[in-house]
Design a protein around this motif. Structure first.
Motif, PDB file in Angstrom:
ATOM      1  N   GLY A  54       0.797  -1.218   0.000  1.00 36.73           N
ATOM      2  CA  GLY A  54       0.000   0.000   0.000  1.00 36.73           C
ATOM      3  C   GLY A  54       0.829   1.267   0.000  1.00 36.73           C
ATOM      4  O   GLY A  54       0.405   2.288   0.539  1.00 36.73           O
ATOM      5  N   ILE A  55       1.993   1.225  -0.618  1.00 39.36           N
ATOM      6  CA  ILE A  55       2.881   2.387  -0.669  1.00 39.36           C
ATOM      7  C   ILE A  55       2.695   3.062  -2.031  1.00 39.36           C
ATOM      8  O   ILE A  55       3.101   2.524  -3.059  1.00 39.36           O
ATOM      9  CB  ILE A  55       4.346   1.978  -0.428  1.00 39.36           C
ATOM     10  CG1 ILE A  55       4.478   1.381   0.963  1.00 39.36           C
ATOM     11  CG2 ILE A  55       5.279   3.172  -0.645  1.00 39.36           C
ATOM     12  CD1 ILE A  55       5.819   0.772   1.277  1.00 39.36           C
ATOM     13  N   PHE A  56       2.059   4.234  -2.006  1.00 38.49           N
ATOM     14  CA  PHE A  56       1.717   4.934  -3.242  1.00 38.49           C
ATOM     15  C   PHE A  56       2.332   6.329  -3.300  1.00 38.49           C
ATOM     16  O   PHE A  56       1.827   7.209  -3.973  1.00 38.49           O
ATOM     17  CB  PHE A  56       0.186   5.006  -3.398  1.00 38.49           C
ATOM     18  CG  PHE A  56      -0.441   3.654  -3.318  1.00 38.49           C
ATOM     19  CD1 PHE A  56      -0.246   2.727  -4.318  1.00 38.49           C
ATOM     20  CD2 PHE A  56      -1.184   3.284  -2.207  1.00 38.49           C
ATOM     21  CE1 PHE A  56      -0.796   1.460  -4.242  1.00 38.49           C
ATOM     22  CE2 PHE A  56      -1.740   2.020  -2.115  1.00 38.49           C
ATOM     23  CZ  PHE A  56      -1.546   1.108  -3.140  1.00 38.49           C
ATOM     24  N   ASP A  57       3.440   6.512  -2.608  1.00 38.96           N
ATOM     25  CA  ASP A  57       4.110   7.813  -2.611  1.00 38.96           C
ATOM     26  C   ASP A  57       5.064   7.899  -3.796  1.00 38.96           C
ATOM     27  O   ASP A  57       5.000   7.091  -4.724  1.00 38.96           O
ATOM     28  CB  ASP A  57       4.819   8.053  -1.271  1.00 38.96           C
ATOM     29  CG  ASP A  57       5.912   7.029  -0.983  1.00 38.96           C
ATOM     30  OD1 ASP A  57       6.246   6.203  -1.873  1.00 38.96           O
ATOM     31  OD2 ASP A  57       6.452   7.043   0.136  1.00 38.96           O
ATOM     32  N   ASN A  58       5.969   8.841  -3.747  1.00 34.12           N
ATOM     33  CA  ASN A  58       6.887   9.024  -4.870  1.00 34.12           C
ATOM     34  C   ASN A  58       7.833   7.849  -5.072  1.00 34.12           C
ATOM     35  O   ASN A  58       8.409   7.699  -6.144  1.00 34.12           O
ATOM     36  CB  ASN A  58       7.652  10.347  -4.747  1.00 34.12           C
ATOM     37  CG  ASN A  58       8.512  10.416  -3.501  1.00 34.12           C
ATOM     38  OD1 ASN A  58       8.478   9.540  -2.636  1.00 34.12           O
ATOM     39  ND2 ASN A  58       9.277  11.482  -3.384  1.00 34.12           N
ATOM     40  N   SER A  59       7.982   6.973  -4.071  1.00 38.77           N
ATOM     41  CA  SER A  59       8.843   5.799  -4.280  1.00 38.77           C
ATOM     42  C   SER A  59       8.211   4.833  -5.285  1.00 38.77           C
ATOM     43  O   SER A  59       8.918   4.222  -6.077  1.00 38.77           O
ATOM     44  CB  SER A  59       9.173   5.095  -2.961  1.00 38.77           C
ATOM     45  OG  SER A  59       8.016   4.579  -2.356  1.00 38.77           O
ATOM     46  N   LEU A  60       6.881   4.713  -5.272  1.00 34.94           N
ATOM     47  CA  LEU A  60       6.235   3.853  -6.268  1.00 34.94           C
ATOM     48  C   LEU A  60       6.421   4.449  -7.656  1.00 34.94           C
ATOM     49  O   LEU A  60       6.772   3.725  -8.595  1.00 34.94           O
ATOM     50  CB  LEU A  60       4.754   3.647  -5.959  1.00 34.94           C
ATOM     51  CG  LEU A  60       4.007   2.780  -6.987  1.00 34.94           C
ATOM     52  CD1 LEU A  60       4.612   1.379  -7.082  1.00 34.94           C
ATOM     53  CD2 LEU A  60       2.532   2.709  -6.650  1.00 34.94           C
ATOM     54  N   LYS A  61       6.221   5.745  -7.787  1.00 31.64           N
ATOM     55  CA  LYS A  61       6.432   6.380  -9.098  1.00 31.64           C
ATOM     56  C   LYS A  61       7.877   6.187  -9.552  1.00 31.64           C
ATOM     57  O   LYS A  61       8.127   5.873 -10.718  1.00 31.64           O
ATOM     58  CB  LYS A  61       6.082   7.869  -9.056  1.00 31.64           C
ATOM     59  CG  LYS A  61       6.210   8.519 -10.413  1.00 31.64           C
ATOM     60  CD  LYS A  61       5.759   9.956 -10.429  1.00 31.64           C
ATOM     61  CE  LYS A  61       5.890  10.517 -11.844  1.00 31.64           C
ATOM     62  NZ  LYS A  61       5.499  11.912 -11.923  1.00 31.64           N
ATOM     63  N   TYR A  62       8.831   6.356  -8.650  1.00 29.88           N
ATOM     64  CA  TYR A  62      10.242   6.151  -8.986  1.00 29.88           C
ATOM     65  C   TYR A  62      10.468   4.734  -9.503  1.00 29.88           C
ATOM     66  O   TYR A  62      11.127   4.524 -10.525  1.00 29.88           O
ATOM     67  CB  TYR A  62      11.134   6.418  -7.764  1.00 29.88           C
ATOM     68  CG  TYR A  62      12.563   6.003  -7.990  1.00 29.88           C
ATOM     69  CD1 TYR A  62      13.464   6.863  -8.608  1.00 29.88           C
ATOM     70  CD2 TYR A  62      13.004   4.733  -7.623  1.00 29.88           C
ATOM     71  CE1 TYR A  62      14.777   6.473  -8.851  1.00 29.88           C
ATOM     72  CE2 TYR A  62      14.312   4.339  -7.863  1.00 29.88           C
ATOM     73  CZ  TYR A  62      15.194   5.211  -8.475  1.00 29.88           C
ATOM     74  OH  TYR A  62      16.490   4.807  -8.722  1.00 29.88           O
TER      75      TYR A  62
END
Length: 108
Positions: A54-62
């Motif tokens: 459930g991690i949808f911050d900029n780390s997922l985009k990265y």
């Protein structure tokens, strides 16, 4: 893979050991073991793990961008997220899909 400096850039003065582990161990040693797993496979695994947690911050985009750069196509990413939806929950897949759509729409 280029030398990672994100940890040092973000936390180098505040948490130098954390920054060193991020840059040198995780992205230096672990991600560089291409004889064990390809960068493409590592990207798919990492994206899957982030969505599962459930991690949808900029780390997922990265990491979706990293997957794209490591050869995962937009069609494949959409299929990965669709497949995951039945295992990690529809809301997690729903939250991840617009991030993937954004990353892959940047190529057009």
């Amino acid at each position: 893979m280029k030398k990672q400096t994100a940890g040092r850039d973000a936390f180098g003065e505040f948490a130098p050991k954390f920054a060193q582990l991020n840059d040198d161990v995780l992205f230096g040693e672990v991600w560089s073991r291409e004889d064990k797993l390809s960068l493409r496979d590592r990207s798919v695994i990492t994206v899957t793990a982030l969505i599962s947690k459930g991690i949808f911050d900029n780390s997922l985009k990265y990491h979706i961008t990293n997957a794209k750069n490591n050869g995962v196509t937009g069609e494949e990413m959409a299929e990965i997220i669709t497949h995951l939806s039945f295992y990690v929950g529809w809301p997690n897949a729903w939250a991840a899909m617009p991030i993937a759509k954004e990353v892959y729409s940047e190529e057009k």
